[in-house]
Enzyme design. Structure first.
Site, PDB file in Angstrom:
ATOM      1  N   GLU A   1      38.294  28.601  65.806  1.00  0.00           N
ATOM      2  CA  GLU A   1      39.110  27.929  64.796  1.00  0.00           C
ATOM      3  C   GLU A   1      40.618  27.985  65.088  1.00  0.00           C
ATOM      4  O   GLU A   1      41.439  27.885  64.174  1.00  0.00           O
ATOM      5  CB  GLU A   1      38.821  28.535  63.422  1.00  0.00           C
ATOM      6  CG  GLU A   1      37.400  28.260  62.948  1.00  0.00           C
ATOM      7  CD  GLU A   1      37.242  28.523  61.473  1.00  0.00           C
ATOM      8  OE1 GLU A   1      37.176  27.551  60.707  1.00  0.00           O
ATOM      9  OE2 GLU A   1      37.208  29.710  61.080  1.00  0.00           O
TER      10      GLU A   1
ATOM     11  N   HIS B   1      44.343  32.910  58.610  1.00  0.00           N
ATOM     12  CA  HIS B   1      43.094  32.299  58.128  1.00  0.00           C
ATOM     13  C   HIS B   1      42.118  33.405  57.796  1.00  0.00           C
ATOM     14  O   HIS B   1      41.850  34.268  58.631  1.00  0.00           O
ATOM     15  CB  HIS B   1      42.476  31.374  59.169  1.00  0.00           C
ATOM     16  CG  HIS B   1      41.061  31.002  58.836  1.00  0.00           C
ATOM     17  ND1 HIS B   1      40.734  30.364  57.656  1.00  0.00           N
ATOM     18  CD2 HIS B   1      39.885  31.213  59.479  1.00  0.00           C
ATOM     19  CE1 HIS B   1      39.410  30.192  57.611  1.00  0.00           C
ATOM     20  NE2 HIS B   1      38.873  30.708  58.699  1.00  0.00           N
TER      21      HIS B   1
ATOM     22  N   HIS C   1      38.529  34.766  55.172  1.00  0.00           N
ATOM     23  CA  HIS C   1      37.388  34.478  54.301  1.00  0.00           C
ATOM     24  C   HIS C   1      37.433  35.435  53.116  1.00  0.00           C
ATOM     25  O   HIS C   1      36.386  35.825  52.592  1.00  0.00           O
ATOM     26  CB  HIS C   1      36.067  34.647  55.070  1.00  0.00           C
ATOM     27  CG  HIS C   1      36.027  33.912  56.378  1.00  0.00           C
ATOM     28  ND1 HIS C   1      35.273  34.322  57.447  1.00  0.00           N
ATOM     29  CD2 HIS C   1      36.662  32.769  56.789  1.00  0.00           C
ATOM     30  CE1 HIS C   1      35.423  33.469  58.462  1.00  0.00           C
ATOM     31  NE2 HIS C   1      36.274  32.530  58.091  1.00  0.00           N
TER      32      HIS C   1
HETATM   33 MN    MN Z   1      36.797  30.722  59.274  1.00  0.00          MN
END
Ligand code: MN
Length: 235
Positions: free
Chosen positions: A75, A94, A96
């Protein structure tokens, strides 16, 4: 200067794990202050274990330019496309982190309810990957086109949620991006708790801006504390 930024990037990886934003997954990058068309990020590995030798340099097409055989996260296009779209952004996280997920998958919008979360602005945009990758994607930002569409959803905001996936947080420095990532998770938790009690009195847009400006003057204070926690944890 690069030297300090690289050390801070390693520290930021460890802080974000320690503070519950990253786990075995997620990543943080920093733009090269001397070459704005490049950024530094770890090779594909758990953020808790990142050391200086694990950092690679990427260009804004998401290609690793150094070391020659280097590889990084699938990513990486989250980072490359946001740096391309946002010259003001020097660092991208980034994650989660769990508390934000419910806000990406329901009609409830993440908004600031506390002065520490003012950077969330009027409300946080939500990226719907289905509009760009169809009904059967693995939800990952695995190419430049998806990175671009995410950057467009982010717009001028500090944070965008990614439906069914996580979030992206940006800053003008590593310290600001880390602060925002930690307080995005914190803000999501607070908003969920408050929603059980009754109707929420959110910050106005002007309050959000004023509190964000105020906190930006004190980014070093929590950074020092989070850094100290990392040091203590490694003893
Ligand atoms: Mn991700």
């Amino acid at each position: 200067m690069s030297h300090d930024v690289l050390h801070d990037l390693v520290t930021a990886n460890h802080i974000l794990v320690n503070e519950g934003v990253l786990d075995g997954f997620g990543h943080i990058s920093v733009r090269d202050p001397n070459h704005p068309e490049r950024f530094f990020i770890a090779r594909s590995m758990p953020p808790a274990l990142v050391a200086l030798a694990d950092l690679v340099t990427c260009n804004l097409d998401g290609e690793v330019v150094s070391p020659a055989s280097g590889k990084t996260y699938v990513e990486r296009f989250i980072h490359s496309e946001i740096y391309k779209a946002r010259p003001d952004v020097m660092s991208v996280v980034h994650s989660h982190s769990p508390a934000v997920i419910p806000f990406g998958v329901t009609g409830a919008r993440l908004r600031p309810i506390c002065h520490m979360n003012g950077f969330l602005g009027a409300q946080v945009p939500v990226y719907e990957i289905r509009h760009h990758a169809g009904e059967a994607s693995d939800l990952l930002i695995r190419n430049q086109a998806l990175g671009l569409s995410l950057a467009q959803t982010l717009g001028t905001s500090a944070v965008a949620l990614m439906r069914g996936h996580g979030s992206v947080t940006v800053g003008r420095s590593i310290q600001q991006a880390v602060f925002r990532a930690i307080y995005t998770e914190n803000g999501a938790r607070l908003q969920l708790e408050a929603s059980h009690l009754g109707e929420i009195n959110f910050l106005t847009e002007e309050e959000a801006q004023a509190t964000s400006d105020m906190n930006d003057q004190h980014l070093d204070r929590p950074w020092q504390m989070w850094k100290d926690r990392v040091t203590q944890a490694s003893r």
